[in-house]
Design an enzyme around this catalytic site. Structure first.
Site, PDB file in Angstrom:
ATOM      1  N   ASP A 291      36.275  46.277  29.979  1.00 46.03           N
ATOM      2  CA  ASP A 291      36.871  45.286  30.898  1.00 46.03           C
ATOM      3  C   ASP A 291      36.562  43.990  30.886  1.00 46.03           C
ATOM      4  O   ASP A 291      35.506  43.659  30.196  1.00 46.03           O
ATOM      5  CB  ASP A 291      37.073  45.629  32.234  1.00 46.03           C
ATOM      6  CG  ASP A 291      38.159  45.211  33.055  1.00 46.03           C
ATOM      7  OD1 ASP A 291      38.750  44.278  32.860  1.00 46.03           O
ATOM      8  OD2 ASP A 291      38.411  45.699  34.396  1.00 46.03           O
TER       9      ASP A 291
HETATM   10  C1  NOJ Z   1      40.343  42.866  34.519  1.00 42.78           C
HETATM   11  C2  NOJ Z   1      40.949  43.767  35.210  1.00 42.78           C
HETATM   12  O1  NOJ Z   1      40.164  44.603  35.829  1.00 42.78           O
HETATM   13  C3  NOJ Z   1      41.840  44.706  34.098  1.00 42.78           C
HETATM   14  O2  NOJ Z   1      42.468  45.655  34.847  1.00 42.78           O
HETATM   15  C4  NOJ Z   1      42.624  43.541  33.106  1.00 42.78           C
HETATM   16  O3  NOJ Z   1      43.110  44.414  32.317  1.00 42.78           O
HETATM   17  C5  NOJ Z   1      41.616  42.562  32.622  1.00 42.78           C
HETATM   18  N1  NOJ Z   1      41.077  41.647  33.762  1.00 42.78           N
HETATM   19  C6  NOJ Z   1      42.274  41.685  31.734  1.00 42.78           C
HETATM   20  O4  NOJ Z   1      43.051  40.784  32.451  1.00 42.78           O
END
Ligand code: NOJ
Length: 734
Positions: A291
C-alpha cells in the site's frame, strides 16, 4: 457500425513494436511462452532496471489527500515499472508509455494503475451496499463496466476489489468492503475478479484486479485506521483469509499488502501471509504491491530501524512492488552490492511483475486505442446496469402499516426535507474514481420526474453537520403542509473510506434534531439514509414510519430511490452487516462464537445485547412464506453429498425478489464454531402466488469442513445443524 477495439493481431503488433526484435530476443516474440519471455527479459536486465521495475510512482495530480506525498520525491523516470495514473486522458498516458517503450534500453511497458473501487466514471453503489444486494452476478456486471471504462481510459490495473471483512462500523473503510461475513465477501470478491478480468486480460476492455488489503486490515483496533490489529491464527484463517483464498483461486493477478500490524508482524513485512500462505500454499504467481508508503511505514510501526531494513523486510516477506515511497529505488541496489540482499529475491519480484504485464498484452499493445469520451463513459447500457445495482442494494428497514410504496391516490403533497435531497457529491460515496457530481441524478430531480402528478415541496433544514438550525422553521412548515415527509439524512462521502474513522456511528446532532422537529408535526415520515457505514438509529427509529437505507448509491441512486418509493421497484436488499443498537455494542456481528452463559448472564446492564437490525435483515413490499426445511438424508459420510431445500411462496400481491440464506452451526467441535455461519445464499424473483424451491447442494467436505490455525482443513464427525431463518435440521456426519 459499432466500433470494437480488438487488440491488434500478432502481425500488426510485430510491425508496431519493430518486428519480433533482434534475433534471440524471445521476450519480444508474441508467440513465445510467457514464462520463457519473462526469463529472457529478466536475463537482460541490469540491477538498476530491475529495481525500477518493481517500483511505482505517480503520474498526474495526486487526487487522494490520504496518499501522503514523499518529502523527498524521486523524479519520475520512464524506467519505472508502474505508475498510478491519476488522469483521465489516455493520450497523456500514452505519451508516457511511449517514453518507456521507445526510449528505454529494453522498452519494457509501464503498467498503469488506479483506484477504481465502485466505478471509474459510471459510479455504482459502494461495495457495502452491493453486498446488501446479495447479487454477485450484478456486481460482476458492474465491475465489467468499470473495467471497460478504465482500460479504455488508459488504466491496465485497478486497486480493487477491497475484500476486508469488517466488523467495526466506526472504521470508515467498512464502506469499501462487503460486510462482516467471510463467505459473503468471498462470493463478491470472486464476482469482482471475474468482472474486472473477464476471460482474458489481453483485451481493451479488461483490467488486472488487485485484492486488498492483505490481510486483516478490517480488524484495525478501535475502528481506527493504520493501526495495530490483534488477530489469532485461527481468526486469520476463519475470518480474514477466506475471501482472498477464493479470489486468488478465481485468478486475481495482484494483491496489495495492508497497513495494519498483525499481532506484531506488520502485514507489509509478513512472510507467513505473503509467502508461506499466498505463494507456497495457494500457488499465487502474480505480484503483491505495497500500500501507499507501507514499506517506509515499517519504521513507524517499529518493525525496521531504517529504510534499508524496511526494504529487506518487505521484499523478503513478499512485497514485490513498492508503491510510491521510493524505498526500493533508494535502497535495493546498495543492499545487493553490499551482500546484504540476495539478487534472487529481486529477480523473483521482477519475474512476477513482468508475468502480469505479459498477460495483459502490454508488450504487444502498450498504447490505449483512440476513443471518444462518449464511447467510453456512462454508456446507456452501463447506466442501466448500475441503476439496477442501486435498486437492488437498497434495504427497507421499516415500513409501518405499509406506508411504502407511496400511494399516489392518498399522497398528493410530498415534502422533501433534509441535507441529502439536492446533494449530488455525497451520493457518490468515498473512492468514487473519476465520477462527477454533475453525473448524479439527485433525489430531488428523480422524485420530480417519478411523481409528476404530486405536489413536491422542499426544505433543506440543515447541513449534514454544524450548529445552524435556522432552516428548521421552514422545514417544519413544509412538513406540516404535506401528506408525507421524505426526510433525507446521512453522511458526507468523506466520513467513510480511508482515514475516516468515527468514535460513534450516530448521525450528528443537528440532523437528529431536524428529525425530531419534523416528526413532531405528526406527519408520517419516511427516513431515507445516505451513508457509508451502519448507523445508530435507535432514537430515530420510533419517530418515523419507514426507513429506507439507500447507502451511497452512485450516479443513478436518486432514480433508484424514487422508483422504490413509487413502487415501480420492490426493494430486495438485506443487510450484509449488522446495525448495532448503540455504538457501545461494537464490535457486534452475527457470526460470533457462543458465550459460556448464554441464557442468563453476560448481558449489558444498560442496553440490550441484540442489534437493532441483524445481518440478513431487510423488508419487501410483498410477503414470502417459507415452507418446511428438508434435507435428503440425516446421516452423511465424509466425501458425501446432500441436498437441502425449502419452498418459498410469494404470498403478497407484488412481484419481488427474495434471498434465502443457508447457515450451519456446530454445537460441539474441537475448535469452537460461530453460533451460525453462512454457507450459501441464493436470490430469486417470484411472482405473486409463485412458489420456488430453493436448493442448496451440499458437498460435505467443502461445506462442513473447517480449518485449523495453520489453515489445514479438517472434517469432524458429529452433528451439524442446517438453518434457514428459524428452522434448523440436524445432520450427522459419520
Ligand atoms: C492507500 C489506500 O489504502 C489504498 O486502498 C489505495 O489503493 C492506495 N492508497 C492508492 O491510492
Amino acid at each position: 457500425m459499432k466500433r470494437h477495439f480488438i487488440w491488434a493481431a500478432a502481425l500488426t503488433v510485430a510491425i508496431s513494436m519493430g518486428s519480433c526484435g533482434k534475433k534471440g530476443e524471445i521476450y519480444k516474440d508474441p508467440n513465445a511462452n510467457i514464462e520463457e519471455r519473462v526469463e529472457d527479459l529478466l536475463s537482460r536486465m541490469t540491477l538498476e532496471e530491475k529495481v525500477y521495475q518493481i517500483s511505482q510512482q505517480v503520474l498526474g495530480f495526486n487526487d487522494n489527500m490520504n496518499n501522503i506525498e514523499s518529502l523527498n520525491p524521486i523524479p519520475l523516470d520512464s524506467k519505472i515499472g508502474s505508475v498510478i495514473y491519476m488522469g483521465t486522458d489516455y493520450k497523456y498516458r500514452n505519451e508516457f508509455q511511449k517514453k518507456a517503450v521507445e526510449e528505454t534500453r529494453l522498452g519494457i511497458p509501464v503498467i498503469f494503475g488506479y483506484d477504481v473501487i465502485h466505478g471509474y466514471r459510471s459510479v455504482y453503489p459502494i461495495p457495502l451496499a452491493m453486498g446488501c444486494s446479495w447479487n454477485p452476478g450484478l456486481l460482476q456486471e458492474c465491475t465489467k463496466v468499470a473495467a471497460q471504462e478504465a482500460r479504455m481510459s488508459g488504466i491496465d490495473w485497478v486497486f480493487s476489489p477491497m475484500i476486508d471483512v469488517a466488523r467495526d462500523p466506526r472504521w470508515g473503510r467498512i464502506a469499501e468492503g462487503f460486510g462482516e461475513d467471510p463467505y459473503t465477501a468471498s462470493q463478491f470478491a470472486v464476482a469482482a475478479v471475474k468482472g474486472l478480468q473477464g476471460d482474458s486480460l489481453n483485451s481493451t476492455k479488461t483490467v488486472a484486479s488487485c485484492l486488498k488489503h492483505f490481510v486483516g486490515y478490517g480488524a484495525s483496533e478501535a475502528g481506527r485506521d493504520y493501526v495495530y490489529s490483534e488477530i489469532s491464527d485461527q481468526t486469520l484463517w476463519d475470518t480474514y483469509l477466506p475471501p482472498y483464498q477464493a479470489a486468488v483461486k478465481a485468478g486475481a493477478q495482484t494483491l496489495m499488502s495492508a497497513f495494519n500490524d498483525i499481532s506484531g508482524t506488520p502485514a507489509s513485512a509478513n512472510h507467513y501471509t505473503m509467502t508461506t500462505v499466498l505463494r507456497d500454499q495457494w500457488k499465487f504467481d502474480g505480484f503483491v504491491v505495497s500500500d501507499w508508503g507501507a514499506v517506509t511505514q515499517l519504521i513507524n510501526q517499529g518493525a525496521a530501524a531504517d529504510n534499508a531494513e524496511a526494504a529487506i523486510r518487505a521484499l523478503t516477506a513478499g512485497v514485490d512492488m513498492d508503491m510510491t515511497d521510493g524505498v526500493y529505488i533508494r535502497e535495493l541496489e546498495k543492499l545487493v552490492n553490499d551482500g546484504k540482499l540476495d539478487i534472487k529475491v529481486i529477480d523473483e519480484a521482477v519475474r512476477r511483475v513482468l508475468r502480469v504485464k505479459f498477460r495483459l498484452g502490454l508488450f504487444e499493445n502498450p498504447y490505449t486505442p483512440d476513443s471518444k469520451d462518449e464511447e467510453r463513459w456512462l454508456l446507456p447500457a452501463s447506466k442501466e446496469i448500475i441503476q439496477k445495482a442501486a435498486e437492488e442494494s437498497v434495504v427497507l428497514l421499516k415500513n409501518e402499516n405499509e406506508l411504502l410504496p407511496l400511494s399516489t391516490d392518498k399522497v398528493k403533497r410530498i415534502a422533501l426535507i433534509g441535507p441529502m435531497v439536492q446533494n449530488a457529491q455525497d451520493m457518490l460515496g468515498s473512492w468514487n474514481g473519476h465520477g462527477l457530481a454533475s453525473d448524479v441524478t439527485t433525489i430531488y430531480d428523480a422524485m420530480k420526474e417519478e411523481f409528476k402528478d404530486a405536489t413536491l415541496t422542499y426544505a433543506q433544514g440543515c447541513e449534514q453537520d454544524g450548529e445552524d438550525r435556522s432552516g428548521f422553521g421552514l422545514a417544519v412548515r413544509t412538513a406540516s403542509q404535506a401528506d408525507v415527509v421524505i426526510l433525507c439524512l446521512g453522511e458526507k462521502n468523506g466520513w467513510s473510506g480511508e482515514n475516516a474513522s468515527r468514535s460513534t456511528i450516530l448521525l450528528p446532532a443537528v440532523q437528529r434534531d431536524l428529525l425530531d422537529a419534523v416528526a413532531r408535526t405528526g406527519k408520517p415520515v419516511v427516513l431515507v439514509l445516505n451513508n457509508g457505514r451502519p448507523l445508530e438509529l435507535v432514537d430515530m427509529e420510533p419517530q418515523v414510519k419507514a426507513i429506507v437505507e439507500l447507502w451511497q448509491p452512485g450516479v443513478t441512486g436518486g432514480k433508484a430511490l424514487a422508483r422504490i418509493l413509487s413502487g415501480a421497484v420492490n426493494p430486495s436488499g438485506k443487510l450484509c452487516v449488522t446495525f448495532p443498537y448503540t455504538s457501545g455494542q461494537i464490535p457486534i456481528y452475527y457470526n460470533r462464537r457462543n458465550p459460556a452463559r448464554e441464557a442468563t448472564q453476560g448481558f449489558y446492564q444498560d442496553v440490550t445485547v441484540e442489534p437493532l437490525y441483524p445481518f440478513g435483515y431487510g423488508l419487501s413490499y410483498t410477503t414470502f412464506q417459507y415452507g418446511k426445511l428438508k434435507i435428503s438424508a440425516d446421516k452423511v459420510a465424509a466425501g458425501g453429498k446432500l441436498k437441502a431445500e425449502i419452498a418459498v411462496t410469494n404470498t403478497g400481491t407484488r412481484i419481488g425478489k427474495e434471498t434465502v440464506h443457508w447457515f450451519i452451526s456446530d454445537p460441539a467441535c474441537m475448535i469452537t464454531r460461530p453460533m451460525k455461519e453462512l454457507k450459501y445464499f441464493e436470490k430469486a424473483e417470484l411472482k405473486p402466488g409463485e412458489t420456488k424451491v430453493f436448493t442448496w447442494d451440499i458437498d460435505v467436505n467443502r461445506d462442513f469442513s473447517y480449518v485449523d490455525s495453520d489453515g489445514t482443513p479438517f472434517l469432524e464427525p458429529g452433528d451439524i445443524y442446517i438453518q434457514v431463518q428459524d428452522q434448523k435440521v440436524k445432520v450427522t456426519v459419520e
